[in-house]
Design a protein around this motif. Structure first.
Motif, PDB file in Angstrom:
ATOM      1  N   ILE A 229       0.945  -1.181  -0.052  1.00 59.14           N
ATOM      2  CA  ILE A 229      -0.044   0.140   0.210  1.00 59.14           C
ATOM      3  C   ILE A 229       0.782   1.258   0.054  1.00 59.14           C
ATOM      4  O   ILE A 229       1.856   1.602   0.786  1.00 59.14           O
ATOM      5  CB  ILE A 229      -0.887  -0.194   1.301  1.00 59.14           C
ATOM      6  N   SER A 230       0.472   2.176  -0.878  1.00 56.74           N
ATOM      7  CA  SER A 230       1.285   3.321  -1.005  1.00 56.74           C
ATOM      8  C   SER A 230       0.344   4.371  -0.103  1.00 56.74           C
ATOM      9  O   SER A 230       1.125   5.030   0.824  1.00 56.74           O
ATOM     10  CB  SER A 230       1.246   4.075  -2.491  1.00 56.74           C
ATOM     11  N   HIS A 231      -0.788   4.451  -0.444  1.00 56.19           N
ATOM     12  CA  HIS A 231      -1.682   5.409   0.558  1.00 56.19           C
ATOM     13  C   HIS A 231      -3.074   5.034   0.642  1.00 56.19           C
ATOM     14  O   HIS A 231      -3.399   4.505  -0.347  1.00 56.19           O
ATOM     15  CB  HIS A 231      -1.125   7.090   0.461  1.00 56.19           C
ATOM     16  N   VAL A 232      -3.839   5.643   1.456  1.00 55.42           N
ATOM     17  CA  VAL A 232      -5.161   5.535   1.597  1.00 55.42           C
ATOM     18  C   VAL A 232      -5.761   6.798   1.407  1.00 55.42           C
ATOM     19  O   VAL A 232      -5.497   7.770   2.159  1.00 55.42           O
ATOM     20  CB  VAL A 232      -5.718   4.576   2.606  1.00 55.42           C
ATOM     21  N   VAL A 233      -6.926   6.898   0.542  1.00 51.48           N
ATOM     22  CA  VAL A 233      -7.717   8.106   0.547  1.00 51.48           C
ATOM     23  C   VAL A 233      -9.116   7.854   0.799  1.00 51.48           C
ATOM     24  O   VAL A 233      -9.947   7.038   0.297  1.00 51.48           O
ATOM     25  CB  VAL A 233      -7.801   8.634  -0.908  1.00 51.48           C
ATOM     26  N   ARG A 234      -9.384   8.558   1.966  1.00 52.03           N
ATOM     27  CA  ARG A 234     -10.982   8.414   2.386  1.00 52.03           C
ATOM     28  C   ARG A 234     -11.901   9.029   1.533  1.00 52.03           C
ATOM     29  O   ARG A 234     -11.644  10.041   0.997  1.00 52.03           O
ATOM     30  CB  ARG A 234     -10.986   9.019   3.819  1.00 52.03           C
ATOM     31  N   ILE A 242      -7.501   2.587  -1.631  1.00 48.19           N
ATOM     32  CA  ILE A 242      -6.216   2.155  -1.424  1.00 48.19           C
ATOM     33  C   ILE A 242      -5.477   2.368  -2.822  1.00 48.19           C
ATOM     34  O   ILE A 242      -5.553   1.686  -4.064  1.00 48.19           O
ATOM     35  CB  ILE A 242      -6.083   0.747  -1.131  1.00 48.19           C
ATOM     36  N   HIS A 243      -4.344   3.059  -2.676  1.00 50.06           N
ATOM     37  CA  HIS A 243      -3.453   3.210  -3.763  1.00 50.06           C
ATOM     38  C   HIS A 243      -2.246   2.445  -3.422  1.00 50.06           C
ATOM     39  O   HIS A 243      -1.697   2.279  -2.357  1.00 50.06           O
ATOM     40  CB  HIS A 243      -3.038   4.825  -4.140  1.00 50.06           C
ATOM     41  N   LYS A 245       1.728   0.564  -4.324  1.00 46.96           N
ATOM     42  CA  LYS A 245       3.304   0.992  -4.906  1.00 46.96           C
ATOM     43  C   LYS A 245       3.546   0.505  -6.169  1.00 46.96           C
ATOM     44  O   LYS A 245       3.529  -0.837  -6.200  1.00 46.96           O
ATOM     45  CB  LYS A 245       4.156   0.511  -3.787  1.00 46.96           C
ATOM     46  N   PHE A 261      -7.771   1.091   8.832  1.00 46.33           N
ATOM     47  CA  PHE A 261      -6.934   2.224   8.385  1.00 46.33           C
ATOM     48  C   PHE A 261      -7.480   3.523   9.182  1.00 46.33           C
ATOM     49  O   PHE A 261      -6.824   4.623   8.646  1.00 46.33           O
ATOM     50  CB  PHE A 261      -7.294   2.438   6.787  1.00 46.33           C
ATOM     51  N   MET A 264      -4.497   5.602   9.358  1.00 43.51           N
ATOM     52  CA  MET A 264      -3.404   5.802   8.110  1.00 43.51           C
ATOM     53  C   MET A 264      -3.911   7.334   7.569  1.00 43.51           C
ATOM     54  O   MET A 264      -4.932   7.666   7.963  1.00 43.51           O
ATOM     55  CB  MET A 264      -3.848   4.843   7.027  1.00 43.51           C
TER      56      MET A 264
END
Length: 264
Positions: A229-234, A242-243, A245, A261, A264
């Motif tokens: 996982i690179s990052h999580v956007v709500r 979930i974005h 890598k 999360f 995060m």
């Protein structure tokens, strides 16, 4: 060993494609070696050894019924000079034996450079003087040690690699390299760093075999490797995306799994 006496081998593995792959690699790395027998389990391996008496035996550690270690013990009773090579998904099983030089081993998926090293050692062993008289008893002790490790359940209770058919080849995917898994009707889509493939094992069965500290379910049809996982956007309505890598896919997080999360 003279050229008039061809070296022979037996290959035992309950996976036909893995047997074929190893035999093919042996043909490339050791063309003088003749594979005279194959076995699907430990009992077949022992029976084939008694009938064919090959000098080298490649044994999968995990086979139904009689496992590879039990088969090795039975083979040693028939011929104490038989040269054994374990093929295992867990290198910890055979490290002690390998370091002491009594038994060689290969880790699945078998790679050509590693097999070449094993072949070189086997050739030296078979062309050299007779083994030390203490070697058989040493080997027996090492087999007992490895058997004890097997009875303890091994070094890890979790899945280490996933088998998938890619074209005509069998691909062995290290679980650590899996980015995510997604349910696809009767199949599961496995996506890893270098590609993707469909397997017949349902996602619900795979979930129970994966390390929960590394793989989490984020949607009823999606399991993701936390390390990928690179990052999580709500998003709206208590959801998130979930974005990953190095991958373009964006995975949905449903409301039921959003709590994973929170930090995060």
């Amino acid at each position: 060993m003279t050229s008039l006496t061809p070296l022979t081998a037996l290959v035992a593995d309950d996976e036909p494609l893995l047997r074929e792959a190893l035999i093919g690699m042996l043909a490339r790395t050791w063309p003088e070696l003749r594979v005279v027998g194959e076995a699907r389990n430990g009992r077949e391996a022992v029976e084939a050894f008694e009938r064919l008496r090959p000098q080298v035996v490649f044994l999968d550690v995990h086979m139904p019924g009689l496992n590879g270690v039990e088969a090795a013990r039975a083979i040693r009773q028939v011929d104490r000079q038989a040269v054994l090579v374990f093929v295992t998904a867990y290198d910890q099983y055979a490290v002690a034996a390998f370091e002491q030089g009594a038994i060689d081993y290969l880790v699945k998926p078998v790679e050509l450079p590693r097999l070449q090293e094993t072949v070189q050692r086997l050739q030296e062993r078979l062309s050299g003087p007779a083994p030390d008289p203490d070697a058989p008893s040493q080997t027996t002790a090492l087999l007992a040690q490895i058997a004890a490790r097997l009875q303890q359940g091994g070094p890890s209770p979790f899945l280490q690699w996933i088998k998938a058919s890619v074209g005509q080849a069998l691909k062995l995917i290290p679980v650590d390299e899996v980015v995510f898994l997604r349910s696809d009707e009767k199949y599961t889509l496995v996506v890893w760093r270098e590609g993707e493939a469909l397997i017949r094992t349902p996602l619900r069965e795979l979930i129970d075999q994966l390390d929960p500290a590394q793989f989490v379910q984020v949607h009823r049809s999606v399991v993701v490797n936390l390390r990928a996982i690179s990052h999580v956007v709500r998003g709206l309505n208590e959801t998130a995306d979930i974005h990953l890598k190095g991958r373009p896919e964006v995975l949905p997080v449903s409301r039921s799994y959003l709590h994973l999360f929170k930090q995060m």
